[in-house]
Design a protein around this motif. Sequence first.
Motif, PDB file in Angstrom:
ATOM      1  N   ARG A 135      74.850  22.818 102.413  1.00 33.69           N
ATOM      2  CA  ARG A 135      75.638  23.922 102.998  1.00 33.69           C
ATOM      3  C   ARG A 135      75.609  23.736 104.491  1.00 33.69           C
ATOM      4  NH1 ARG A 135      73.327  28.889  99.609  1.00 33.69           N
ATOM      5  NH2 ARG A 135      73.700  27.997  97.546  1.00 33.69           N
ATOM      6  N   PRO A 136      76.794  23.720 105.105  1.00 35.43           N
ATOM      7  CA  PRO A 136      76.857  23.417 106.535  1.00 35.43           C
ATOM      8  C   PRO A 136      75.867  24.275 107.322  1.00 35.43           C
ATOM      9  CG  PRO A 136      79.072  23.666 105.624  1.00 35.43           C
ATOM     10  CD  PRO A 136      78.116  24.035 104.539  1.00 35.43           C
ATOM     11  N   LYS A 137      75.118  23.634 108.166  1.00 37.53           N
ATOM     12  CA  LYS A 137      74.159  24.279 109.089  1.00 37.53           C
ATOM     13  C   LYS A 137      72.962  24.930 108.397  1.00 37.53           C
ATOM     14  CE  LYS A 137      76.965  24.488 113.062  1.00 37.53           C
ATOM     15  NZ  LYS A 137      78.404  24.696 112.789  1.00 37.53           N
ATOM     16  N   SER A 138      72.884  24.936 107.053  1.00 37.00           N
ATOM     17  CA  SER A 138      71.710  25.574 106.442  1.00 37.00           C
ATOM     18  C   SER A 138      70.865  24.616 105.618  1.00 37.00           C
ATOM     19  CB  SER A 138      72.102  26.764 105.557  1.00 37.00           C
ATOM     20  OG  SER A 138      73.433  27.100 105.694  1.00 37.00           O
ATOM     21  N   GLY A 139      71.288  23.387 105.468  1.00 41.95           N
ATOM     22  CA  GLY A 139      70.459  22.429 104.717  1.00 41.95           C
ATOM     23  C   GLY A 139      70.940  22.241 103.287  1.00 41.95           C
ATOM     24  N   TYR A 140      69.996  21.773 102.438  1.00 42.24           N
ATOM     25  CA  TYR A 140      70.354  21.447 101.058  1.00 42.24           C
ATOM     26  C   TYR A 140      69.842  22.496 100.087  1.00 42.24           C
ATOM     27  CZ  TYR A 140      71.934  16.858 102.548  1.00 42.24           C
ATOM     28  OH  TYR A 140      72.632  15.827 103.130  1.00 42.24           O
ATOM     29  N   PHE A 141      70.663  22.784  99.042  1.00 40.23           N
ATOM     30  CA  PHE A 141      70.313  23.802  98.052  1.00 40.23           C
ATOM     31  C   PHE A 141      70.415  23.240  96.638  1.00 40.23           C
ATOM     32  CE2 PHE A 141      70.067  27.723 100.551  1.00 40.23           C
ATOM     33  CZ  PHE A 141      70.523  27.238 101.776  1.00 40.23           C
ATOM     34  N   VAL A 142      69.663  23.847  95.738  1.00 30.14           N
ATOM     35  CA  VAL A 142      69.863  23.531  94.319  1.00 30.14           C
ATOM     36  C   VAL A 142      71.103  24.284  93.865  1.00 30.14           C
ATOM     37  CG1 VAL A 142      68.868  23.565  92.009  1.00 30.14           C
ATOM     38  CG2 VAL A 142      67.368  23.342  94.013  1.00 30.14           C
ATOM     39  N   PRO A 143      72.078  23.594  93.293  1.00 31.47           N
ATOM     40  CA  PRO A 143      73.311  24.294  92.918  1.00 31.47           C
ATOM     41  C   PRO A 143      73.028  25.378  91.888  1.00 31.47           C
ATOM     42  CG  PRO A 143      73.505  21.903  92.557  1.00 31.47           C
ATOM     43  CD  PRO A 143      72.079  22.179  92.900  1.00 31.47           C
ATOM     44  N   GLN A 144      73.877  26.390  91.922  1.00 31.90           N
ATOM     45  CA  GLN A 144      73.786  27.432  90.901  1.00 31.90           C
ATOM     46  C   GLN A 144      73.944  26.768  89.543  1.00 31.90           C
ATOM     47  OE1 GLN A 144      72.865  30.412  91.119  1.00 31.90           O
ATOM     48  NE2 GLN A 144      72.917  30.685  93.349  1.00 31.90           N
ATOM     49  N   ALA A 145      73.198  27.285  88.593  1.00 33.84           N
ATOM     50  CA  ALA A 145      73.264  26.686  87.261  1.00 33.84           C
ATOM     51  C   ALA A 145      74.713  26.681  86.820  1.00 33.84           C
ATOM     52  CB  ALA A 145      72.435  27.492  86.279  1.00 33.84           C
ATOM     53  N   ARG A 146      75.155  25.531  86.343  1.00 30.57           N
ATOM     54  CA  ARG A 146      76.520  25.464  85.856  1.00 30.57           C
ATOM     55  C   ARG A 146      76.556  26.096  84.485  1.00 30.57           C
ATOM     56  NH1 ARG A 146      79.299  20.668  88.311  1.00 30.57           N
ATOM     57  NH2 ARG A 146      77.968  20.250  90.092  1.00 30.57           N
ATOM     58  N   GLN A 147      77.702  26.628  84.204  1.00 27.89           N
ATOM     59  CA  GLN A 147      77.862  27.132  82.865  1.00 27.89           C
ATOM     60  C   GLN A 147      78.272  25.969  82.008  1.00 27.89           C
ATOM     61  OE1 GLN A 147      80.715  30.324  82.509  1.00 27.89           O
ATOM     62  NE2 GLN A 147      80.033  30.476  80.377  1.00 27.89           N
ATOM     63  N   ARG A 148      77.376  25.505  81.189  1.00 24.36           N
ATOM     64  CA  ARG A 148      77.694  24.351  80.363  1.00 24.36           C
ATOM     65  C   ARG A 148      78.175  24.809  78.999  1.00 24.36           C
ATOM     66  NH1 ARG A 148      76.212  19.589  81.964  1.00 24.36           N
ATOM     67  NH2 ARG A 148      74.646  19.348  83.591  1.00 24.36           N
ATOM     68  N   PRO A 149      79.117  24.092  78.441  1.00 22.00           N
ATOM     69  CA  PRO A 149      79.505  24.400  77.061  1.00 22.00           C
ATOM     70  C   PRO A 149      78.310  24.152  76.152  1.00 22.00           C
ATOM     71  CG  PRO A 149      81.026  22.809  78.079  1.00 22.00           C
ATOM     72  CD  PRO A 149      79.863  22.971  78.999  1.00 22.00           C
ATOM     73  N   ALA A 150      78.251  24.859  75.039  1.00 19.38           N
ATOM     74  CA  ALA A 150      77.185  24.625  74.070  1.00 19.38           C
ATOM     75  C   ALA A 150      77.289  23.211  73.522  1.00 19.38           C
ATOM     76  CB  ALA A 150      77.304  25.633  72.936  1.00 19.38           C
ATOM     77  N   LEU A 151      76.187  22.701  73.013  1.00 18.71           N
ATOM     78  CA  LEU A 151      76.195  21.349  72.434  1.00 18.71           C
ATOM     79  C   LEU A 151      76.982  21.328  71.127  1.00 18.71           C
ATOM     80  CD1 LEU A 151      72.507  20.349  73.034  1.00 18.71           C
ATOM     81  CD2 LEU A 151      74.499  18.973  73.677  1.00 18.71           C
ATOM     82  N   PRO A 152      77.506  20.179  70.772  1.00 15.32           N
ATOM     83  CA  PRO A 152      78.144  20.060  69.448  1.00 15.32           C
ATOM     84  C   PRO A 152      77.100  20.325  68.376  1.00 15.32           C
ATOM     85  CG  PRO A 152      78.593  18.126  70.790  1.00 15.32           C
ATOM     86  CD  PRO A 152      77.558  18.925  71.519  1.00 15.32           C
ATOM     87  N   MET A 153      77.566  20.661  67.174  1.00 10.63           N
ATOM     88  CA  MET A 153      76.623  20.892  66.094  1.00 10.63           C
ATOM     89  C   MET A 153      76.110  19.566  65.534  1.00 10.63           C
ATOM     90  SD  MET A 153      78.004  24.311  64.346  1.00 10.63           S
ATOM     91  CE  MET A 153      79.759  24.075  64.312  1.00 10.63           C
ATOM     92  N   VAL A 154      74.947  19.630  64.895  1.00  6.50           N
ATOM     93  CA  VAL A 154      74.443  18.430  64.228  1.00  6.50           C
ATOM     94  C   VAL A 154      75.467  18.046  63.165  1.00  6.50           C
ATOM     95  CG1 VAL A 154      72.613  17.507  62.758  1.00  6.50           C
ATOM     96  CG2 VAL A 154      72.056  19.065  64.637  1.00  6.50           C
ATOM     97  N   SER A 155      75.799  16.752  63.112  1.00  2.00           N
ATOM     98  CA  SER A 155      76.847  16.355  62.172  1.00  2.00           C
ATOM     99  C   SER A 155      76.363  16.565  60.744  1.00  2.00           C
ATOM    100  CB  SER A 155      77.241  14.900  62.411  1.00  2.00           C
ATOM    101  OG  SER A 155      76.151  14.054  62.168  1.00  2.00           O
ATOM    102  N   ARG A 156      77.296  16.859  59.879  1.00  2.00           N
ATOM    103  CA  ARG A 156      76.921  17.196  58.497  1.00  2.00           C
ATOM    104  C   ARG A 156      76.362  15.983  57.747  1.00  2.00           C
ATOM    105  NH1 ARG A 156      82.244  18.706  56.654  1.00  2.00           N
ATOM    106  NH2 ARG A 156      82.666  17.703  58.638  1.00  2.00           N
ATOM    107  N   ALA A 157      75.556  16.266  56.780  1.00  5.16           N
ATOM    108  CA  ALA A 157      74.911  15.198  56.021  1.00  5.16           C
ATOM    109  C   ALA A 157      75.935  14.444  55.192  1.00  5.16           C
ATOM    110  CB  ALA A 157      73.868  15.793  55.086  1.00  5.16           C
TER     111      ALA A 157
END
Lengths: 473, 473
Positions: free
Chosen positions: B59-81
């Motif tokens: 961020r200009p003039k304030s240094g480095y930050f950890v980004p806000q947690a991204r909203q990630r899509p849920a993982l795919p489901m385990v594939s069917r047997a």
Amino acid sequence: MTLYMNLAELLGTRIEQGLYRPGDRLPSVRALSQEHGVSLSTVQQAYRQLEDDGLVEPRPKSGYFVPQARQRPALPMVSRAAQRPVEVSQWDQVLELISTPPGGELVQLGRGIPDIGAPTLKPLLRSLSRLSRRQGIRELSYGSVLGDPGLREQVSRLVLDSGCQIPPEDIVITTGCHEALSTAIRAVCEPGDIVAVDSPSFHGVMQALKGFGMKALELPTDPVSGISLEALELALEQWPIKAIQLTPSCNNPLGYIMPEANKRALLTLAQRYDVAIIEDDIYGELAYKYPRPRTIKSFDEDGRVLLCSSFSKTLAPGLRIGWIAPGRYLQRVLHMKYMSTGMSAQLPQLALAEFIAGGHYEPHLRRMRSQYARGRELMTDWVSQYFPPGTRASQPQGGFMLWVELEAGFDSQRLNRQLLPHKVQIAPGSIFSAAGKYRNCLRMNFATPQAAGIEQAVRRVGESIAELQAEQG
Amino acid sequence: MTLYMNLAELLGTRIEQGLYRPGDRLPSVRALSQEHGVSLSTVQQAYRQLEDDGLVEPRPKSGYFVPQARQRPALPMVSRAAQRPVEVSQWDQVLELISTPPGGELVQLGRGIPDIGAPTLKPLLRSLSRLSRRQGIRELSYGSVLGDPGLREQVSRLVLDSGCQIPPEDIVITTGCHEALSTAIRAVCEPGDIVAVDSPSFHGVMQALKGFGMKALELPTDPVSGISLEALELALEQWPIKAIQLTPSCNNPLGYIMPEANKRALLTLAQRYDVAIIEDDIYGELAYKYPRPRTIKSFDEDGRVLLCSSFSKTLAPGLRIGWIAPGRYLQRVLHMKYMSTGMSAQLPQLALAEFIAGGHYEPHLRRMRSQYARGRELMTDWVSQYFPPGTRASQPQGGFMLWVELEAGFDSQRLNRQLLPHKVQIAPGSIFSAAGKYRNCLRMNFATPQAAGIEQAVRRVGESIAELQAEQG
Ligand SMILES: Cc1ncc(COP(=O)(O)O)c(C=O)c1O
Ligand SMILES: Cc1ncc(COP(=O)(O)O)c(C=O)c1O
């Protein structure tokens, strides 16, 4: 064809037809110039061409002469009839031949390597070099599974010379003729199927049949006219043959060109018994006589011929660019091609397309054809001179391989072991047979007969043969 | 690793372990320089690296930050047997994907093409260009069926990073990973045999099984840890499985890295039931985290793992250079390799050997790894933003592919047809399954996320999905 080539061909035909006899003096340059209404230098060019082809001999201050008839070894015998379909063996010997990279100390008379040093190859290398620097999508990315469209267009143009009309969309680029052949075999046969083959025959096909669990039915083959049609018909009657695989034009290893009538008759048989034909034309463009022979494919009307070829013998094997025109089997061949390599290397395809489109291919072929025709004469002379009396040899009509037959019982694998300390390698005859026949035969390469040490190597082969024969008593 | 890379990795780990939280300000450049005794510019380089990897935000003039947690899509489901071994279908759809050459108007989000525009590839192109002009035997002639010895030496060196000690004489160069996989399959299986596979799985393998008349047994696969070991054990108990084929490191299409413990356990199972493992490691070197994951092969003691890879994803697919380390199956693989293509193109092998030996490979990999890690963030954001709510997506740990799962009943083949007029193509999920499962999934490429039109294309995909969903009601 240019004027001088026309004239050279005309004179060549007259000599071959016996109009001029061995020892005869040929018409003077001036006389021919007047007769044909061409310039003196055109006649001189024609004579130089004929000289290159070994058809005339200049004698200082006296003009051109028909050379004295050479003493040629007798032809090999017609190969023996097959008894039954067999499983292919001989892998160990093939592996020995192909796992030594060329370029070491060994004089590899055994391998099917063309002369890759010709200056007429330079434009190809320039294209390769230029394209390499481009870092473009076409050069570096996945192309189409069919191969580069530009190259397929050029191949479509080239096959016109063998009488074929094949649109680019019916041609698939492959990684060498190897891949063309193995996809063809897989496209028309299942494991356990029987494939009829000419014999002796290219070891790559034999090994592919082995690998796919198919059986080879080796048919008697004449060293001048090729596969026996009578034997083929009998076999088709007797066995559930799925495909016929053969190399009818400038055969490897025998060098014959199957007569056009036989090609037509073979196709008719294939139609009658409804079998596919896998035609290997890899040496077809290296026929010594112009125009090149027609392919069986050129007579094909119902798409049953899978025509396979590559630029490995006409240009350079290291490019690994081949192609297949699979007729009605296109969809199956595409699937086989995809699973075998996905697609072929892009850069050599693009460079090759440029090379052919730029008009560089025909001049190169012309040069190689006459070099190889000359090579045949030299190699044949050496065999006459250095090999034991009674040695038989093929009279190739194209390509750069001589097939040599020694007395029954001779063992060319032993010969190879004997030659090892002398740093010479020949191809033992047995790898050209599914059943390991032709142990008394061998194949030698005459692509670069004037290179250092070749004559000496051939002489060494002759001496080792004599030694082995003496041992056997 | 250089100083700044060490530091970047240390900070990256701290962030990932939650020592710094989303929104937190990170230590100043000066503070870190004192803490670690390195120069200010080293710290700045480390931060730039982390920024490239999407782990910190300036961020200009304030240094480095950890980004806000991204909203990630849920993982795919385990594939069917899987229920039972099946014959593979879906060739038509694969053919559609692979017969369009890249470089036209179409934005091919569907294909597995890396970014081939990186400046770190230049030395490879220079080598290629220089070698092309040489017209030497090594460049243009037949090489050994095993491949160029120099390149095999380099590959032998590279695999050390994945924990493998494989001498050059146990490595065979192939025409892409395709040929490595198809020779491997043929070396260990016969037609009719059953091969257990992770699922979803690379379509090339599926199609090879189809072509060879083998059956695929698709096993349930977790989008984070890979193939289910319980399901595998059950299957081994129940079916006469000949081989397990999988891509455990940076899987295509799911992107997971199978945990080391699972890799070991899988090998133990394979030993117990005496089956071969065909391990595809084509994306393994593109793991975002250093050091790269170990291969199953690295734990192999009795030569039952056939390790397959290529430089198609790390460098450029157009080179068609892959390799296989076939363990105890070397002799059979050599035979299969010989019959499939004879040998691979020489020039790319020689150039590649020079490139690696010259120390150019690792810097290139480093660059691509962080570019692809960044690509993953962007593509994931776009999917969150432009795709309908409820969309699930993989969280790849390496490579450049995102797997997206839509609601059950969605048809990604229809989606592709819908996208055609918009000049966008995705890979429909069904080609990654022998039985045509995953119709509601698709795969997208994020190798060049910042290239023109990519974001727009992804957005277009999202819109078309919404349209189709609306139609379905
Ligand atoms: C008759 C024949 N067919 C095919 C091949 C294989 O050609 P390529 O090197 O293009 O795979 C050869 C080469 O030895 C051959 O002699
Ligand atoms: C997992 C996997 N294996 C193998 C391949 C084939 O690689 P190559 O292009 O080197 O033949 C691919 C490429 O699509 C792949 O994704």
